[in-house]
Write an enzyme that holds these catalytic residues in place. Structure first.
Site, PDB file in Angstrom:
ATOM      1  N   ARG A 164      -9.005 -26.135 -31.541  1.00 39.36           N
ATOM      2  CA  ARG A 164      -8.663 -24.935 -31.694  1.00 39.36           C
ATOM      3  C   ARG A 164      -7.892 -24.144 -30.422  1.00 39.36           C
ATOM      4  O   ARG A 164      -8.284 -22.744 -30.552  1.00 39.36           O
ATOM      5  CB  ARG A 164      -9.295 -23.905 -32.631  1.00 39.36           C
ATOM      6  CG  ARG A 164      -9.640 -24.575 -34.087  1.00 39.36           C
ATOM      7  CD  ARG A 164      -8.608 -24.528 -35.032  1.00 39.36           C
ATOM      8  NE  ARG A 164      -8.742 -24.849 -36.236  1.00 39.36           N
ATOM      9  CZ  ARG A 164      -8.737 -26.106 -36.915  1.00 39.36           C
ATOM     10  NH1 ARG A 164      -8.486 -27.273 -36.070  1.00 39.36           N
ATOM     11  NH2 ARG A 164      -9.069 -26.545 -38.071  1.00 39.36           N
ATOM     12  N   SER A 238     -10.110 -20.695 -42.210  1.00 37.22           N
ATOM     13  CA  SER A 238     -11.525 -20.464 -41.558  1.00 37.22           C
ATOM     14  C   SER A 238     -11.284 -19.229 -40.619  1.00 37.22           C
ATOM     15  O   SER A 238     -10.440 -19.238 -39.812  1.00 37.22           O
ATOM     16  CB  SER A 238     -11.840 -21.713 -40.627  1.00 37.22           C
ATOM     17  OG  SER A 238     -11.714 -22.839 -41.316  1.00 37.22           O
ATOM     18  N   GLU A 334     -11.705 -17.516 -35.119  1.00 39.01           N
ATOM     19  CA  GLU A 334     -10.465 -18.270 -34.941  1.00 39.01           C
ATOM     20  C   GLU A 334      -9.284 -17.478 -35.380  1.00 39.01           C
ATOM     21  O   GLU A 334      -8.356 -17.433 -34.455  1.00 39.01           O
ATOM     22  CB  GLU A 334     -10.469 -19.368 -36.047  1.00 39.01           C
ATOM     23  CG  GLU A 334      -9.454 -20.408 -35.844  1.00 39.01           C
ATOM     24  CD  GLU A 334      -9.275 -21.311 -37.000  1.00 39.01           C
ATOM     25  OE1 GLU A 334     -10.063 -22.252 -37.105  1.00 39.01           O
ATOM     26  OE2 GLU A 334      -8.332 -20.880 -37.798  1.00 39.01           O
TER      27      GLU A 334
HETATM   28  P1  FAD Z   1       0.673 -16.397 -37.236  1.00 36.71           P
HETATM   29  O1  FAD Z   1      -0.491 -15.883 -38.168  1.00 36.71           O
HETATM   30  O2  FAD Z   1       1.771 -15.799 -37.743  1.00 36.71           O
HETATM   31  O3  FAD Z   1       0.595 -16.442 -35.831  1.00 36.71           O
HETATM   32  C1  FAD Z   1      -0.881 -16.860 -35.201  1.00 36.71           C
HETATM   33  C2  FAD Z   1      -0.787 -16.393 -33.776  1.00 36.71           C
HETATM   34  O4  FAD Z   1       0.193 -17.190 -32.988  1.00 36.71           O
HETATM   35  C3  FAD Z   1      -0.422 -14.858 -33.566  1.00 36.71           C
HETATM   36  O5  FAD Z   1      -1.261 -14.734 -32.352  1.00 36.71           O
HETATM   37  C4  FAD Z   1       1.076 -14.860 -33.032  1.00 36.71           C
HETATM   38  O6  FAD Z   1       1.241 -13.729 -32.467  1.00 36.71           O
HETATM   39  C5  FAD Z   1       1.254 -16.209 -32.557  1.00 36.71           C
HETATM   40  N1  FAD Z   1       2.443 -16.736 -32.753  1.00 36.71           N
HETATM   41  C6  FAD Z   1       2.840 -17.203 -33.837  1.00 36.71           C
HETATM   42  N2  FAD Z   1       4.124 -17.891 -33.682  1.00 36.71           N
HETATM   43  C7  FAD Z   1       4.501 -17.772 -32.175  1.00 36.71           C
HETATM   44  C8  FAD Z   1       5.468 -18.421 -31.523  1.00 36.71           C
HETATM   45  N3  FAD Z   1       6.512 -18.925 -32.140  1.00 36.71           N
HETATM   46  N4  FAD Z   1       5.464 -18.248 -30.011  1.00 36.71           N
HETATM   47  C9  FAD Z   1       4.222 -17.719 -29.570  1.00 36.71           C
HETATM   48  N5  FAD Z   1       3.186 -17.030 -30.402  1.00 36.71           N
HETATM   49  C10 FAD Z   1       3.214 -17.401 -31.498  1.00 36.71           C
HETATM   50  N6  FAD Z   1      -5.293 -23.964 -39.474  1.00 36.71           N
HETATM   51  C11 FAD Z   1      -5.875 -25.141 -39.099  1.00 36.71           C
HETATM   52  O7  FAD Z   1      -5.591 -25.459 -37.896  1.00 36.71           O
HETATM   53  N7  FAD Z   1      -6.171 -26.145 -40.088  1.00 36.71           N
HETATM   54  C12 FAD Z   1      -6.390 -25.645 -41.222  1.00 36.71           C
HETATM   55  O8  FAD Z   1      -6.630 -26.624 -42.198  1.00 36.71           O
HETATM   56  C13 FAD Z   1      -5.801 -24.398 -41.830  1.00 36.71           C
HETATM   57  N8  FAD Z   1      -5.968 -24.109 -43.014  1.00 36.71           N
HETATM   58  C14 FAD Z   1      -5.658 -22.931 -43.641  1.00 36.71           C
HETATM   59  C15 FAD Z   1      -5.522 -22.629 -45.045  1.00 36.71           C
HETATM   60  C16 FAD Z   1      -5.387 -21.403 -45.375  1.00 36.71           C
HETATM   61  C17 FAD Z   1      -5.445 -21.143 -46.948  1.00 36.71           C
HETATM   62  C18 FAD Z   1      -5.154 -20.589 -44.569  1.00 36.71           C
HETATM   63  C19 FAD Z   1      -4.589 -19.147 -45.034  1.00 36.71           C
HETATM   64  C20 FAD Z   1      -4.748 -20.690 -43.127  1.00 36.71           C
HETATM   65  C21 FAD Z   1      -5.357 -21.975 -42.723  1.00 36.71           C
HETATM   66  N9  FAD Z   1      -5.147 -22.154 -41.189  1.00 36.71           N
HETATM   67  C22 FAD Z   1      -5.332 -23.588 -40.839  1.00 36.71           C
HETATM   68  C23 FAD Z   1      -4.827 -21.268 -40.278  1.00 36.71           C
HETATM   69  C24 FAD Z   1      -3.080 -20.989 -40.052  1.00 36.71           C
HETATM   70  O9  FAD Z   1      -2.623 -21.400 -41.093  1.00 36.71           O
HETATM   71  C25 FAD Z   1      -2.586 -21.705 -38.929  1.00 36.71           C
HETATM   72  O10 FAD Z   1      -3.436 -21.092 -37.668  1.00 36.71           O
HETATM   73  C26 FAD Z   1      -1.213 -21.571 -38.841  1.00 36.71           C
HETATM   74  O11 FAD Z   1      -0.842 -22.594 -37.293  1.00 36.71           O
HETATM   75  C27 FAD Z   1      -0.816 -20.108 -38.615  1.00 36.71           C
HETATM   76  O12 FAD Z   1       0.571 -20.320 -38.513  1.00 36.71           O
HETATM   77  P2  FAD Z   1       1.621 -18.843 -38.688  1.00 36.71           P
HETATM   78  O13 FAD Z   1       2.931 -19.006 -38.397  1.00 36.71           O
HETATM   79  O14 FAD Z   1       1.080 -18.025 -39.984  1.00 36.71           O
HETATM   80  O15 FAD Z   1       0.836 -18.006 -37.510  1.00 36.71           O
HETATM   81  N1  EPU Z   2     -20.230 -26.453 -45.597  1.00 32.17           N
HETATM   82  C1  EPU Z   2     -21.386 -25.789 -46.222  1.00 32.17           C
HETATM   83  N2  EPU Z   2     -21.132 -24.672 -46.941  1.00 32.17           N
HETATM   84  C2  EPU Z   2     -19.897 -24.314 -47.102  1.00 32.17           C
HETATM   85  C3  EPU Z   2     -18.862 -24.583 -46.295  1.00 32.17           C
HETATM   86  C4  EPU Z   2     -18.914 -25.935 -45.580  1.00 32.17           C
HETATM   87  O1  EPU Z   2     -22.462 -26.109 -46.064  1.00 32.17           O
HETATM   88  O2  EPU Z   2     -19.601 -23.140 -47.507  1.00 32.17           O
HETATM   89  C5  EPU Z   2     -20.552 -27.888 -44.730  1.00 32.17           C
HETATM   90  C6  EPU Z   2     -20.408 -28.924 -45.504  1.00 32.17           C
HETATM   91  O3  EPU Z   2     -21.544 -29.765 -45.173  1.00 32.17           O
HETATM   92  C7  EPU Z   2     -19.369 -29.658 -45.296  1.00 32.17           C
HETATM   93  C8  EPU Z   2     -19.111 -29.216 -43.929  1.00 32.17           C
HETATM   94  O4  EPU Z   2     -19.654 -27.868 -43.823  1.00 32.17           O
HETATM   95  O5  EPU Z   2     -19.418 -30.889 -45.340  1.00 32.17           O
HETATM   96  C9  EPU Z   2     -17.560 -29.250 -43.473  1.00 32.17           C
HETATM   97  O6  EPU Z   2     -16.644 -28.299 -44.366  1.00 32.17           O
HETATM   98  P1  EPU Z   2     -15.240 -28.587 -44.773  1.00 32.17           P
HETATM   99  O7  EPU Z   2     -15.083 -30.097 -44.895  1.00 32.17           O
HETATM  100  O8  EPU Z   2     -14.675 -27.667 -45.615  1.00 32.17           O
HETATM  101  O9  EPU Z   2     -14.522 -28.376 -43.215  1.00 32.17           O
HETATM  102  P2  EPU Z   2     -15.045 -26.855 -42.340  1.00 32.17           P
HETATM  103  O10 EPU Z   2     -15.420 -27.698 -40.986  1.00 32.17           O
HETATM  104  O11 EPU Z   2     -15.439 -26.038 -42.957  1.00 32.17           O
HETATM  105  C10 EPU Z   2     -12.683 -27.632 -40.762  1.00 32.17           C
HETATM  106  C11 EPU Z   2     -11.643 -26.598 -40.398  1.00 32.17           C
HETATM  107  C12 EPU Z   2     -10.412 -26.372 -41.419  1.00 32.17           C
HETATM  108  C13 EPU Z   2     -10.106 -27.710 -41.872  1.00 32.17           C
HETATM  109  C14 EPU Z   2     -11.115 -28.586 -42.379  1.00 32.17           C
HETATM  110  C15 EPU Z   2     -10.729 -30.041 -42.961  1.00 32.17           C
HETATM  111  C16 EPU Z   2     -12.416 -25.331 -38.566  1.00 32.17           C
HETATM  112  C17 EPU Z   2     -12.665 -23.876 -38.026  1.00 32.17           C
HETATM  113  N3  EPU Z   2     -11.868 -25.350 -39.992  1.00 32.17           N
HETATM  114  O12 EPU Z   2     -13.203 -26.658 -41.803  1.00 32.17           O
HETATM  115  O13 EPU Z   2      -9.626 -25.703 -41.164  1.00 32.17           O
HETATM  116  O14 EPU Z   2      -8.878 -27.723 -42.894  1.00 32.17           O
HETATM  117  O15 EPU Z   2     -12.203 -28.693 -41.395  1.00 32.17           O
HETATM  118  O16 EPU Z   2     -10.655 -30.848 -41.647  1.00 32.17           O
HETATM  119  O17 EPU Z   2     -12.550 -26.039 -37.619  1.00 32.17           O
HETATM  120  C18 EPU Z   2      -8.637 -23.720 -40.539  1.00 32.17           C
HETATM  121  O18 EPU Z   2      -8.594 -23.758 -39.385  1.00 32.17           O
HETATM  122  O19 EPU Z   2      -8.173 -22.457 -41.077  1.00 32.17           O
HETATM  123  C19 EPU Z   2      -9.055 -24.616 -41.483  1.00 32.17           C
HETATM  124  C20 EPU Z   2      -8.984 -24.187 -42.680  1.00 32.17           C
END
Ligand code: FAD
Ligand code: EPU
Length: 338
Positions: A164, A238, A334
């Site tokens: 991240r 997250s 994050e």
């Molecule tokens: P924004 O929220 O629009 O911007 C994020 C940051 O980047 C801001 O600081 C912005 O100024 C900057 N920025 C955006 N675009 C640019 C650009 N072109 N140049 C310079 N700066 C820029 N993230 C994960 O890594 N893994 C996941 O599994 C994951 N799951 C998610 C699930 C849900 C339901 C949600 C809501 C979010 C999740 N995220 C996850 C977080 C998010 O989706 C990602 O970080 C995504 O890449 C953000 O994209 P965005 O375009 O919405 O960024």
């Molecule tokens: N867990 C709990 N309680 C909860 C949630 C999670 O006990 O309420 C524990 C469980 O042991 C589970 C473990 O956490 O097995 C891992 O949970 P999960 O697989 O849902 O993944 P995560 O570590 O919570 C990370 C990323 C996610 C990404 C998933 C899948 C981060 C901060 N988050 O979540 O990214 O989708 O793994 O790879 O690294 C995001 O960045 O926004 C995001 C959603």
């Protein structure tokens, strides 16, 4: 280029927070972006770029210009026997790019299906899920430098990717805007099913030799089963990073909290799921006013009603404090806080 003044950002952030920007400037090309950056509204005021608004929390109105990036375009720029190189505009919707690649059987990003937001934000926090990070397939990032308006290409190594993390969150923060990325994807069907939940999901579906589409679909099913859909319940995924601690400290924790999960990293540190720590503090599925944690994922903070960004931030800070008191671990946010 299209400019609106005193514009609500509610529909442009997945928390659904009703903050306003003095200006909302929508740009659809690099030329428009260059033009926008020399307008007095942007040159003389604070500004920020927004893609899908899915990793940001507005805790106040933004006293400046929000640049809404809609730079489009997806093309194959190179190909050999084994790989294709795909260039995508930073304002493309990430999941649409994933689907475009899956349809063509270009492998490497199917595990990153259904991550909200735009392509340009991918490298910023090195998006990751289900055993893959964008750094695993990223060839290059093209940026527009703010100080002199030049376009620069950074290689994968130059992006200094970590968990991240990247150069864009550190040395280059606020100094450039990402305009496109190039991904190197595989033409062979090599899938990554190392993440336990994918294996289990495929087994349950009776799929023994999964292809790229099977893995993408499995990831989509898993994500839909536990992550809230922001169009129904505001959230930014997250809210905190999973903390990484020294092995010695993890062993101490293990003595006290027998069931604490931990995953050894290449660095030797142990990554602990923050969701587990938060749940152990009795904070899974709680609601405080209009905000709280999600019932299926304690790491996801949600907007249960018309929460303000400040309300969400205060709740997040209370979670940090409780986790710190119980485990002596400092959770790091994050989500980008404005
Ligand atoms: P924004 O929220 O629009 O911007 C994020 C940051 O980047 C801001 O600081 C912005 O100024 C900057 N920025 C955006 N675009 C640019 C650009 N072109 N140049 C310079 N700066 C820029 N993230 C994960 O890594 N893994 C996941 O599994 C994951 N799951 C998610 C699930 C849900 C339901 C949600 C809501 C979010 C999740 N995220 C996850 C977080 C998010 O989706 C990602 O970080 C995504 O890449 C953000 O994209 P965005 O375009 O919405 O960024
Ligand atoms: N867990 C709990 N309680 C909860 C949630 C999670 O006990 O309420 C524990 C469980 O042991 C589970 C473990 O956490 O097995 C891992 O949970 P999960 O697989 O849902 O993944 P995560 O570590 O919570 C990370 C990323 C996610 C990404 C998933 C899948 C981060 C901060 N988050 O979540 O990214 O989708 O793994 O790879 O690294 C995001 O960045 O926004 C995001 C959603």
């Amino acid at each position: 280029m299209y400019t609106e003044t005193n514009r609500s950002l509610k529909e442009f952030n997945t928390f659904g927070v009703d903050a306003k920007a003095n200006q909302l400037v929508t740009i659809t090309s690099v030329d428009e972006l260059k033009q926008a950056l020399i307008t007095p509204e942007i040159k003389n005021n604070p500004w920020l770029v927004l893609g899908g608004g899915s990793n940001i929390l507005f805790t106040r109105d933004f006293d400046g210009a929000v640049i809404l990036n809609r730079i489009k375009g997806v093309e194959k720029i190179r190909e050999d026997e084994n790989y294709v190189w795909i260039k995508a505009g930073s304002g493309e919707v990430w999941h649409e790019l994933v689907m475009w690649c899956v349809e063509r059987n270009y492998g490497g990003i199917e595990n990153l299906s259904l991550i909200p937001g735009c392509v340009g934000a991918g490298p910023i926090q090195n998006i990751g899920a289900y055993g893959v990070e964008i750094k695993d397939v990223l060839e290059a990032v093209e940026v527009l430098m703010i100080d002199d308006g030049t376009l620069l290409t950074l290689s994968n190594a130059e992006c200094l990717f970590g968990y991240r993390d990247s150069i864009f969150k550190n040395q280059l923060r606020g100094k450039c805007i990402i305009v496109s990325v190039v991904l190197k994807l595989s033409k062979k069907t090599e899938v990554n099913t190392t993440y336990g939940a994918i294996k289990q999901e495929l087994e349950e579906a009776g799929i023994h030799n999964p292809g790229i589409r099977d893995v993408g679909e499995a990831v989509i099913r898993i994500r839909k089963s536990k992550l809230p859909d922001p169009s129904r319940l505001g959230n930014a995924g997250s809210f905190f990073k999973n903390p990484e601690v020294e092995k010695e400290f993890f062993d101490e924790l293990k003595n006290e909290f027998e069931k604490i999960p931990g995953f050894e990293q290449a660095s030797g540190k142990i990554k602990i799921p923050a969701g587990w720590l938060i749940e152990q503090c009795g904070l899974k599925g709680v609601r405080v006013g209009n905000t709280g944690t999600h019932k299926d994922q304690a790491l996801v903070i949600v907007n249960y009603g018309n929460a303000s960004g400040k309300e969400i931030l205060d709740f997040a800070d209370s979670v940090i404090e409780k986790v710190k008191n119980k485990f002596s671990i400092n959770l790091e946010k994050e989500v980008n806080i404005i």
